[in-house]
Write a protein that holds these residues in place. Structure first.
Motif, PDB file in Angstrom:
ATOM      1  N   PHE A 184       0.829  -1.211   0.000  1.00  0.00           N
ATOM      2  CA  PHE A 184       0.000   0.000   0.000  1.00  0.00           C
ATOM      3  C   PHE A 184       0.860   1.258   0.000  1.00  0.00           C
ATOM      4  O   PHE A 184       0.657   2.172  -0.801  1.00  0.00           O
ATOM      5  CB  PHE A 184      -0.926  -0.013   1.222  1.00  0.00           C
ATOM      6  CG  PHE A 184      -1.687   1.265   1.432  1.00  0.00           C
ATOM      7  CD1 PHE A 184      -2.734   1.604   0.588  1.00  0.00           C
ATOM      8  CD2 PHE A 184      -1.346   2.137   2.457  1.00  0.00           C
ATOM      9  CE1 PHE A 184      -3.431   2.795   0.768  1.00  0.00           C
ATOM     10  CE2 PHE A 184      -2.032   3.326   2.638  1.00  0.00           C
ATOM     11  CZ  PHE A 184      -3.084   3.651   1.796  1.00  0.00           C
ATOM     12  N   THR A 187       2.619   1.798  -3.197  1.00  0.00           N
ATOM     13  CA  THR A 187       1.713   2.309  -4.221  1.00  0.00           C
ATOM     14  C   THR A 187       1.512   3.817  -4.056  1.00  0.00           C
ATOM     15  O   THR A 187       1.448   4.544  -5.038  1.00  0.00           O
ATOM     16  CB  THR A 187       0.367   1.569  -4.159  1.00  0.00           C
ATOM     17  OG1 THR A 187       0.624   0.166  -4.158  1.00  0.00           O
ATOM     18  CG2 THR A 187      -0.500   1.903  -5.361  1.00  0.00           C
ATOM     19  N   GLY A 203      -4.168   0.498 -11.532  1.00  0.00           N
ATOM     20  CA  GLY A 203      -4.365   0.890 -10.132  1.00  0.00           C
ATOM     21  C   GLY A 203      -5.369   2.024 -10.021  1.00  0.00           C
ATOM     22  O   GLY A 203      -5.322   2.970 -10.799  1.00  0.00           O
ATOM     23  N   ARG A 204      -6.276   1.914  -9.051  1.00  0.00           N
ATOM     24  CA  ARG A 204      -7.273   2.970  -8.819  1.00  0.00           C
ATOM     25  C   ARG A 204      -6.654   4.052  -7.946  1.00  0.00           C
ATOM     26  O   ARG A 204      -6.677   3.959  -6.716  1.00  0.00           O
ATOM     27  CB  ARG A 204      -8.508   2.410  -8.129  1.00  0.00           C
ATOM     28  CG  ARG A 204      -9.364   1.561  -9.007  1.00  0.00           C
ATOM     29  CD  ARG A 204     -10.603   2.328  -9.491  1.00  0.00           C
ATOM     30  NE  ARG A 204     -11.195   1.607 -10.617  1.00  0.00           N
ATOM     31  CZ  ARG A 204     -11.237   2.082 -11.859  1.00  0.00           C
ATOM     32  NH1 ARG A 204     -10.763   3.275 -12.137  1.00  0.00           N
ATOM     33  NH2 ARG A 204     -11.760   1.368 -12.822  1.00  0.00           N
ATOM     34  N   TYR A 208      -6.596   4.703  -3.470  1.00  0.00           N
ATOM     35  CA  TYR A 208      -5.401   4.757  -2.631  1.00  0.00           C
ATOM     36  C   TYR A 208      -5.280   6.109  -1.952  1.00  0.00           C
ATOM     37  O   TYR A 208      -4.930   6.207  -0.776  1.00  0.00           O
ATOM     38  CB  TYR A 208      -4.150   4.459  -3.463  1.00  0.00           C
ATOM     39  CG  TYR A 208      -4.095   3.028  -3.905  1.00  0.00           C
ATOM     40  CD1 TYR A 208      -3.687   2.038  -3.023  1.00  0.00           C
ATOM     41  CD2 TYR A 208      -4.494   2.646  -5.178  1.00  0.00           C
ATOM     42  CE1 TYR A 208      -3.661   0.713  -3.411  1.00  0.00           C
ATOM     43  CE2 TYR A 208      -4.468   1.328  -5.580  1.00  0.00           C
ATOM     44  CZ  TYR A 208      -4.054   0.367  -4.693  1.00  0.00           C
ATOM     45  OH  TYR A 208      -4.038  -0.940  -5.065  1.00  0.00           O
TER      46      TYR A 208
END
Lengths: 327, 260
Positions: A184, A187, A203-204, A208
């Protein structure tokens, strides 16, 4: 000396933590208030810096601090909740408000994000400023501190409270350091470096950033709950943009994105404020001058510049092997 | 059998029609090249396929499913991956971390906040394989900013491959490369697994003629002609409108853009 950028950063943090504890434990009674204040600001700075890892810089973070303080103080004073439960409620309030505000705030970035966060924090300020529930502009006293006498620690003793705040700050710091080595956290770093590419590999970005905003909100609310305990008082001033500005200065001066930098910047800010305000009338003027000077000499902040210096030295001592096709 | 279809795809920027009624079919496992002069709408067409842009009208179908309304992220998740014309990487990370990041997102481990990244051995294993596949196995621990331009282009392809694509879109993979780097990229592209559908935008006609099963020539946003390399080479209209105008662009692309 073979030390990676990261281990140097962590070493600075450990050294700062040990130094802070030694200094605090050997300091006089009056200085205890300053140590507590600096540690609380450092927790607040960590909250801002964790969000900054995802590429978002908030200028309304005082909203979370104020929300945490008022949730804690309101429940503890008006509802007679035990302080431990009230702290948990403040954390939950930080997460929930982070999720709600984040739903529209993190869709923006850059200057727009600054404006949105500032606007929401000012909304919260004007509400508590007028609301009779918390005595409006007069503020509300009698906020209790956490009861830790069962483990032999009376937090009404300034020395104990300062130690407690420093320990909380160390825990939050270790938590933040742990988060950024998880997928996490990595990211979030990737999003800061190139949000478009994160989208392009599936990836959204929004999710995040929303999670980071909520997490940051929880830590900001925690610092607010500590702040209310420190002063035993709730004031609308906790949520003004000046508070958001101070924490931003602490993080930028220390080195954004380094965590340790924000902690050192907080200590420096509290110390300078104390020294300058007891010697000069227009002390904010001098403070501003000092920060402009630091920003000019160390544009990446104190810790950021130290890390960059280490990188340059490392690159000089270990020139990259040239590839055959780069001749 | 995965097939990518576009049906009368149109896109305009103001009064400028950059994609005009493009109807094309990309068959599974085939290699396609899209060529055309600068401003022909090649990259816009890629942006429409990848979901960076929404078309004004027309449809895009993958395996019969209408994916026109899906955004970039969703398309990356159902198997359409792209590389970019300008390097678009995670600049502060190492080569390995760049690829591992993309793998972690694809494998849905990116939301994990309770375990360190280094514990996910399957992600790191995949990242190693992809680094090998694109020829970056010796540079895995190199930071992107210390990487040569050509290696950055290879990493650009690696990030697209990390998306486990069915359809791979490569936007000028050799642009700005030295001849040696171009040769390495050429080798990389030819070695891509055969089950992958590959569509490249490329100016280097040597690579295009050797690599592609089908060549699509775009001109002012329209499909001028489509055919096998032999057909394109012999097409009068292509000679006149494209190859003729610029000269047969053999190896001339290197001069177009200076390497940084």
């Amino acid at each position: 000396m073979v030390m990676t950028r990261n281990s140097l950063r962590l070493s600075i943090g450990v050294a700062a933590a040990i130094l802070a504890l030694i200094m605090q434990l050997s300091a006089g009674t009056f200085a205890q208030e300053l140590f507590a204040e600096a540690a609380i600001l450092a927790v607040f700075a960590l909250s801002l810096d964790l969000l900054a890892r995802s590429g978002l810089v908030s200028f309304g973070h005082a909203g979370f601090l104020g929300l945490g303080a008022y949730t804690f103080g309101g429940l503890a004073v008006l509802q007679n909740w035990p302080p431990s439960l009230a702290i948990a409620a403040a954390l939950a309030g930080g997460i929930i408000s982070g999720l709600i505000i984040g739903c529209f705030a993190v869709r923006t970035s850059g200057a727009f994000f600054i404006m949105v966060t500032l606007a929401v924090a000012e909304m919260f300020f004007s509400w508590v400023f007028r609301s009779p529930l918390f005595n409006g502009a007069d503020g509300m006293g009698g906020v209790p501190r956490l009861d830790m006498r069962s483990v032999g620690l009376d937090l009404n003793n300034p020395r104990n409270f300062a130690t407690f705040c420093i320990l909380i700050c160390i825990c939050v710091w270790m938590f933040a350091e742990y988060i950024i080595i998880t997928p996490f956290g990595r990211t979030l770093d990737a999003i800061r470096q190139n949000a478009n590419r994160v989208s392009a590999v599936g990836g959204r970005v929004f999710s995040y950033r929303l999670a980071a905003f909520a997490l940051s909100g929880a830590i900001g609310a925690l610092s607010g709950a500590l702040k209310a305990q420190h002063t035993n008082f709730l004031s609308p001033d906790l949520a003004t943009w000046v508070v958001s500005g101070d924490v931003l200065i602490a993080v930028v001066i220390g080195g954004m994105g380094t965590f340790v930098g924000g902690i050192i910047g907080s200590g420096l800010l509290v110390y300078l404020k104390e020294v300058l305000s007891s010697n000069f009338g227009h002390w904010y003027l001098f403070l501003g001058g000092i920060f402009i000077g630091v920003a000019l000499i160390l544009p990446r902040g104190i810790v950021g510049s130290v890390l960059d210096w280490r990188d340059r030295r490392h690159a000089r001592n270990n020139p990259a092997p040239a590839r055959e096709d780069e001749a | 059998m995965s097939t990518l279809l576009t049906q009368t795809l149109c896109k305009s920027f103001g009064s400028l029609a950059v994609t005009q009624e493009v109807t094309l079919s990309f068959q599974s496992g085939m290699r396609y090249a899209i060529i055309g002069p600068n401003g022909a709408g090649k990259t816009t067409f890629f942006n429409l396929l990848a979901g960076n842009l929404q078309p004004d009208s027309g449809q895009i179908l993958l395996d019969g499913r209408d994916i026109t309304s899906l955004d970039v992220t969703s398309r990356a998740r159902i198997g359409i991956a792209r590389s970019f014309q300008r390097n678009n990487l995670f600049a502060e990370m190492t080569v390995h971390d760049n690829i591992a990041m993309a793998c972690a997102i694809q494998d849905n481990v990116a939301p994990v906040f309770w375990r360190p990244m280094r514990g996910f051995s399957s992600v790191h294993k995949k990242a190693e394989l992809i680094a090998q596949q694109v020829g970056l196995e010796d540079d895995r621990q190199t930071a992107v900013r210390h990487l040569s331009y050509g290696s950055q282009r290879q990493l650009e392809v690696a990030l697209a491959l990390a998306c486990k694509p069915k359809v791979l879109l490569l936007d000028e993979p050799t642009s700005g490369m030295s001849p040696q780097e171009t040769a390495r990229m050429d080798h990389l592209i030819k070695a891509l697994p055969r089950e992958l559908t590959v569509i490249v935008i490329e100016h280097d006609m040597d690579i295009v003629l050797e690599f592609a099963d089908q060549i699509v020539v775009l001109d002012y946003g329209r499909v001028l002609v489509q055919g096998t390399p032999a057909e394109i080479k012999n097409s009068a209209i292509v000679r006149q409108r494209y190859l003729g105008e610029e000269g047969v662009a053999v190896g001339s692309q290197a001069a177009e853009r200076p390497a940084p």
